[in-house]
Design a protein around this motif. Structure first.
Motif, PDB file in Angstrom:
ATOM      1  N   ARG A   1      36.485  49.747  45.676  1.00 41.76           N
ATOM      2  CA  ARG A   1      35.786  49.523  44.259  1.00 41.76           C
ATOM      3  C   ARG A   1      34.401  49.611  44.503  1.00 41.76           C
ATOM      4  NH1 ARG A   1      38.989  44.303  41.901  1.00 41.76           N
ATOM      5  NH2 ARG A   1      40.922  45.397  41.820  1.00 41.76           N
TER       6      ARG A   1
ATOM      7  N   ASP B   1      48.175  38.486  35.481  1.00 41.64           N
ATOM      8  CA  ASP B   1      47.921  39.464  36.838  1.00 41.64           C
ATOM      9  C   ASP B   1      49.062  39.625  37.605  1.00 41.64           C
ATOM     10  OD1 ASP B   1      45.577  38.476  35.475  1.00 41.64           O
ATOM     11  OD2 ASP B   1      44.459  38.894  37.314  1.00 41.64           O
TER      12      ASP B   1
ATOM     13  N   ARG C   1      31.624  36.706  40.178  1.00 39.19           N
ATOM     14  CA  ARG C   1      32.144  36.174  41.259  1.00 39.19           C
ATOM     15  C   ARG C   1      31.207  36.198  42.685  1.00 39.19           C
ATOM     16  NH1 ARG C   1      36.568  40.926  42.618  1.00 39.19           N
ATOM     17  NH2 ARG C   1      37.491  39.465  43.802  1.00 39.19           N
TER      18      ARG C   1
ATOM     19  N   THR D   1      43.767  39.711  43.674  1.00 33.51           N
ATOM     20  CA  THR D   1      44.557  40.992  44.171  1.00 33.51           C
ATOM     21  C   THR D   1      45.671  40.470  45.175  1.00 33.51           C
ATOM     22  OG1 THR D   1      42.799  42.528  44.160  1.00 33.51           O
ATOM     23  CG2 THR D   1      44.488  43.266  45.432  1.00 33.51           C
TER      24      THR D   1
ATOM     25  N   ASP E   1      49.275  45.679  42.717  1.00 35.68           N
ATOM     26  CA  ASP E   1      49.489  44.447  43.546  1.00 35.68           C
ATOM     27  C   ASP E   1      51.279  44.278  43.679  1.00 35.68           C
ATOM     28  OD1 ASP E   1      46.780  44.279  43.911  1.00 35.68           O
ATOM     29  OD2 ASP E   1      46.786  42.802  42.143  1.00 35.68           O
TER      30      ASP E   1
ATOM     31  N   TYR F   1      32.876  41.155  36.474  1.00 38.50           N
ATOM     32  CA  TYR F   1      33.050  40.043  37.251  1.00 38.50           C
ATOM     33  C   TYR F   1      31.917  39.251  37.442  1.00 38.50           C
ATOM     34  CZ  TYR F   1      36.949  42.760  39.292  1.00 38.50           C
ATOM     35  OH  TYR F   1      38.024  43.742  39.327  1.00 38.50           O
TER      36      TYR F   1
HETATM   37  O1  LIG Z   1      41.163  40.572  42.671  1.00 37.81           O
HETATM   38  C1  LIG Z   1      40.304  41.082  42.089  1.00 37.81           C
HETATM   39  O2  LIG Z   1      39.320  41.565  42.166  1.00 37.81           O
HETATM   40  C2  LIG Z   1      40.728  41.401  40.597  1.00 37.81           C
HETATM   41  O3  LIG Z   1      40.207  42.046  39.842  1.00 37.81           O
HETATM   42  C3  LIG Z   1      41.793  40.568  39.980  1.00 37.81           C
HETATM   43  C4  LIG Z   1      42.794  41.374  39.575  1.00 37.81           C
HETATM   44  O4  LIG Z   1      44.002  40.345  39.466  1.00 37.81           O
HETATM   45  C5  LIG Z   1      43.140  42.348  40.384  1.00 37.81           C
HETATM   46  O5  LIG Z   1      42.300  43.358  40.382  1.00 37.81           O
HETATM   47  C6  LIG Z   1      44.537  43.048  40.051  1.00 37.81           C
HETATM   48  O6  LIG Z   1      44.664  43.945  41.020  1.00 37.81           O
END
Ligand SMILES: O=C(O)C(=O)C[C@H](O)[C@H](O)CO
Length: 334
Positions: free
Chosen positions: A169, A311, A106, A35, A276, A104
């Motif tokens: 989120r 993105d 991560r 983001t 973004d 995700y």
């Molecule tokens: O940054 C994050 O959590 C993503 O999901 C990557 C994406 O590039 C982002 O959500 C776009 O807003």
């Protein structure tokens, strides 16, 4: 030129080519995103001097990510490298009535494991004028939350403008801290709020509707609770289906309410990163134009991002200004 600072995770997106599901395909493509990085790259494409701060894996994938940032002339000198992997996300791109889906990977990524001692904020912000953060960073881990908090405290001490996109989120926030409490603390160090009624309701514990009257009331209440906030910019998306959206923007700057006309995006190429692009458009606009034009620029930047795969918003300032001037028919340039 003084710098705009963005701080956040660099992620790799992996996606089946086209609108396929993973089960249909063994050919995938990848893009870099994240983001705050998306905001940083877009601002650099508008001509800004941008530094992105992050923790990136110390391997060839991390090297490739850093090279990607350098391609846009981002200052990568405050990026730290660690033995943890780069975060990844998987995306199936939907179409028409089929929604897109994201998963995700991560939770132990290089950025998720960042701790305050890894960033020298004095050095990182020495040439800074603007700091942009989002609610994704504090949602990942206590370390990323505390690292951001240190950066924000110093940014405000230095008199920098701070924009907050609180993006809530619910799928994140797994490490045990309360989202509302953490985001409230961080918003106290921010001056520009890029978010809508949902985010304000979340922070205020209210139930304002989407009407313009309620948006103004919510913005006023937000500014009472968080007196550092001077301006609120909101983007309203109407989704006809996965491939066809309409967007418009509105703002309250403490004195006046303004809204844009609606832009019709009938054939979406890629909607990831459009929020973004909006944030970057607002920041660029506030740095270069008045509030009203900043809102229009943000809306047009958001609209044109829907036409690029990946993105990141590849539009430059001229491209966005052209949309602003009403050139929306996509007539061939020769
Ligand atoms: O940054 C994050 O959590 C993503 O999901 C990557 C994406 O590039 C982002 O959500 C776009 O807003």
């Amino acid at each position: 030129m003084k710098q705009i600072i963005t701080f956040g995770e660099v992620l790799m997106r992996i996606s089946p080519i086209g609108n396929k599901k993973f089960i249909q395909s063994n050919a995938v493509e990848f893009y870099f995103g994240g983001t705050e990085l998306n905001v940083g790259i877009s601002l650099a494409n508008f001509g800004g001097n941008v530094k992105h701060i992050s923790s990136i894996s110390d391997d060839f994938i991390g090297d490739t990510a850093v090279s990607y940032l350098n391609k846009f002339d981002l200052d990568t000198s405050s990026i730290v490298r660690s033995s943890r992997p780069l975060g990844v996300y998987f995306l199936e791109v939907g179409a028409v009535m089929r929604p897109s889906s994201i998963s995700y990977n991560r939770s132990h990524s290089s950025f998720s494991e960042i701790v305050p001692s890894m960033v020298n904020w004095e050095k990182a912000l020495e040439n800074g004028k603007w700091f942009h953060w989002t609610g994704i960073t504090p949602a990942l881990n206590n370390g990323s939350h505390q690292t951001l908090l240190e950066g924000l405290k110093l940014a405000r001490k230095k008199g920098m403008t701070v924009s907050a996109d609180p993006t809530y989120r619910s799928g994140l926030w797994k490490y045990g801290e309360d989202a509302k409490e953490v985001l409230s603390e961080l918003i106290n160090y921010s001056t520009v709020f890029i978010g809508g009624v949902n985010e304000m309701n979340e922070l205020l514990g209210t139930t304002y509707s989407y009407s313009n009257e309620d948006f103004i009331e919510a913005s006023k209440a937000l500014m009472v609770k968080f007196p550092s906030i001077e301006k609120v910019f909101d983007k309203i998306r109407t989704s006809i289906n996965s491939s066809w959206h309409k967007i418009k923007a509105r703002m309250w700057n403490g004195l006046e309410f303004k809204e844009t006309t609606e832009l019709d995006i009938t054939h979406i190429v890629d909607r990831i990163g459009t929020g973004d692009a909006f944030a970057a458009g607002i920041i660029h606009g506030l740095l270069n134009f008045n509030d009203d034009k900043a809102m229009e620029f943000g809306n047009a930047a958001c609209a044109i991002k829907h036409t690029y795969s990946g993105d990141v918003n590849y539009a430059n300032e001229k491209d966005v200004l052209s949309i602003l001037e009403g050139n929306v028919t996509g007539r061939l340039n020769r």
